[in-house]
Motif scaffolding. Structure first.
Motif, PDB file in Angstrom:
ATOM      1  N   ILE A  15       0.845  -1.202   0.000  1.00 25.51           N
ATOM      2  CA  ILE A  15       0.000   0.000   0.000  1.00 25.51           C
ATOM      3  C   ILE A  15       0.877   1.249   0.000  1.00 25.51           C
ATOM      4  CG2 ILE A  15      -1.625   1.361   1.373  1.00 25.51           C
ATOM      5  CD1 ILE A  15      -2.906  -1.295   2.237  1.00 25.51           C
ATOM      6  N   LEU A  19       1.062   3.966  -2.896  1.00 22.72           N
ATOM      7  CA  LEU A  19       0.734   5.358  -2.595  1.00 22.72           C
ATOM      8  C   LEU A  19       1.815   6.294  -3.125  1.00 22.72           C
ATOM      9  CD1 LEU A  19      -1.382   7.081  -1.002  1.00 22.72           C
ATOM     10  CD2 LEU A  19       0.215   6.990   0.898  1.00 22.72           C
ATOM     11  N   ALA A  97      -3.486  -4.518  -2.834  1.00 21.88           N
ATOM     12  CA  ALA A  97      -2.942  -3.555  -1.877  1.00 21.88           C
ATOM     13  C   ALA A  97      -2.140  -2.467  -2.592  1.00 21.88           C
ATOM     14  CB  ALA A  97      -2.063  -4.269  -0.848  1.00 21.88           C
ATOM     15  N   ALA A  98      -1.265  -2.875  -3.508  1.00 21.74           N
ATOM     16  CA  ALA A  98      -0.435  -1.904  -4.219  1.00 21.74           C
ATOM     17  C   ALA A  98      -1.291  -0.968  -5.083  1.00 21.74           C
ATOM     18  CB  ALA A  98       0.592  -2.626  -5.080  1.00 21.74           C
ATOM     19  N   ALA A 100      -4.499  -0.266  -4.697  1.00 24.72           N
ATOM     20  CA  ALA A 100      -5.320   0.596  -3.840  1.00 24.72           C
ATOM     21  C   ALA A 100      -4.504   1.801  -3.393  1.00 24.72           C
ATOM     22  CB  ALA A 100      -5.840  -0.179  -2.633  1.00 24.72           C
ATOM     23  N   GLY A 101      -3.260   1.574  -2.995  1.00 28.12           N
ATOM     24  CA  GLY A 101      -2.383   2.677  -2.632  1.00 28.12           C
ATOM     25  C   GLY A 101      -2.125   3.612  -3.801  1.00 28.12           C
ATOM     26  N   ALA A 130     -10.093   2.132  -6.298  1.00 23.40           N
ATOM     27  CA  ALA A 130      -9.477   1.888  -4.991  1.00 23.40           C
ATOM     28  C   ALA A 130     -10.354   0.991  -4.128  1.00 23.40           C
ATOM     29  CB  ALA A 130      -9.195   3.210  -4.279  1.00 23.40           C
ATOM     30  N   CYS A 133     -10.040  -2.481  -5.438  1.00 20.43           N
ATOM     31  CA  CYS A 133      -8.726  -3.039  -5.117  1.00 20.43           C
ATOM     32  C   CYS A 133      -8.624  -3.433  -3.649  1.00 20.43           C
ATOM     33  CB  CYS A 133      -7.628  -2.049  -5.491  1.00 20.43           C
ATOM     34  SG  CYS A 133      -7.399  -1.897  -7.276  1.00 20.43           S
ATOM     35  N   VAL A 134      -9.230  -2.642  -2.763  1.00 19.55           N
ATOM     36  CA  VAL A 134      -9.251  -3.025  -1.347  1.00 19.55           C
ATOM     37  C   VAL A 134     -10.052  -4.321  -1.181  1.00 19.55           C
ATOM     38  CG1 VAL A 134     -10.129  -2.372   0.933  1.00 19.55           C
ATOM     39  CG2 VAL A 134      -8.838  -0.729  -0.419  1.00 19.55           C
ATOM     40  N   MET A 137      -7.895  -7.089  -2.255  1.00 19.02           N
ATOM     41  CA  MET A 137      -6.900  -7.404  -1.225  1.00 19.02           C
ATOM     42  C   MET A 137      -7.521  -8.300  -0.151  1.00 19.02           C
ATOM     43  SD  MET A 137      -4.732  -4.894   1.280  1.00 19.02           S
ATOM     44  CE  MET A 137      -6.153  -4.459   2.274  1.00 19.02           C
TER      45      MET A 137
END
Length: 181
Positions: A15, A19, A97-98, A100-101, A130, A133-134, A137
Motif C-alpha cells: 500500500i 501510494l 494492496a499496491a 489501492a495505494g 481503490a 482493489c481493497v 486485497m
C-alpha cells in the motif's frame, strides 16, 4: 511444498509503495501536462471479475480440502490447480494492496483540483478502482486462508497432542531419552 501465509507487513508495504507511485505519477502528470491519472471503467470491471474468480476457486479448494475423503464428490481437484489458486490469492492480495495505494495517491494529488471536470472524473474513477482493489486485497487474504489444508492426523495434530497431555503420555522419543540417561 510448504507454503506460508503472506505476512501483514507485506500488505502495508505494498500500500505504501503504491501510494508513493500514485503520488509520483499524479505529480509528474500535473507538472508536464500529461493525462495519466484516473482509471478506465473496464479496468475496475476486470479487477472485480478477478476477485470473484479467485474467491470461487478458493471456495472450491476449501470445500474439497475440508470434506471427508469418503464423502467427497467425484470431482477431483488437481493439486496443481489448488496450488495455482493459492498463488492467485497471494498475488491478488498484494496487487490489490499496491493498486489501492496507487489510486489513493492519485486521489490525494487530485483533490486540490477537484473543481475541474477532468479531475473530478479522475477522482471518481480512482475512488471506485481503490474500493475494488481493497476488496480484492481482502479476497486475496481470505482466499489464502481458504486454501489452507487441515492438519493431518499425525503426531503433531492438535487433537493428538491434547490427548497425550490429558493422559500424561510423553512421545516415544522422550521416553527413550529418559531411559538412556
Amino acid at each position: 511444498m510448504r507454503a506460508r501465509r503472506t505476512p501483514w507487513w507485506q500488505f502495508v508495504a505494498a500500500i505504501a509503495l503504491g501510494l508513493l507511485a500514485g503520488v509520483g505519477v499524479a505529480a509528474w502528470a500535473e507538472r508536464y501536462g500529461q493525462s495519466l491519472i484516473g482509471a478506465p471503467w473496464f479496468v475496475s470491471a476486470i479487477f472485480a471479475a478477478l476477485g470473484v474468480l479467485v474467491l470461487v476457486l478458493a471456495i472450491q479448494v476449501h470445500k474439497y480440502a475440508t470434506t471427508d475423503p469418503k464423502r467427497r464428490p467425484h470431482t477431483f481437484i488437481n493439486p496443481t490447480r489448488a496450488l495455482y489458486t493459492l498463488v492467485l490469492a497471494k498475488a491478488l492480495g498484494l496487487a490489490g494492496a499496491a493498486l489501492a495505494g496507487y489510486y489513493l495517491g492519485q486521489i490525494l494529488m487530485s483533490l486540490a483540483h477537484a473543481e475541474a471536470d477532468y479531475y473530478s472524473q479522475a477522482i471518481l474513477e480512482c475512488a471506485v478502482a481503490a474500493v475494488i482493489c481493497v476488496a480484492d486485497m481482502v479476497i486475496g487474504i481470505v482466499g489464502e486462508w481458504l486454501c489452507q489444508l487441515p492438519p493431518t492426523e499425525g503426531p503433531e495434530h492438535p487433537k493428538l497432542k491434547a490427548e497425550r497431555q490429558r493422559r500424561g503420555v510423553a512421545p516415544a522419543t522422550a521416553k527413550l531419552r529418559a531411559k538412556h540417561e
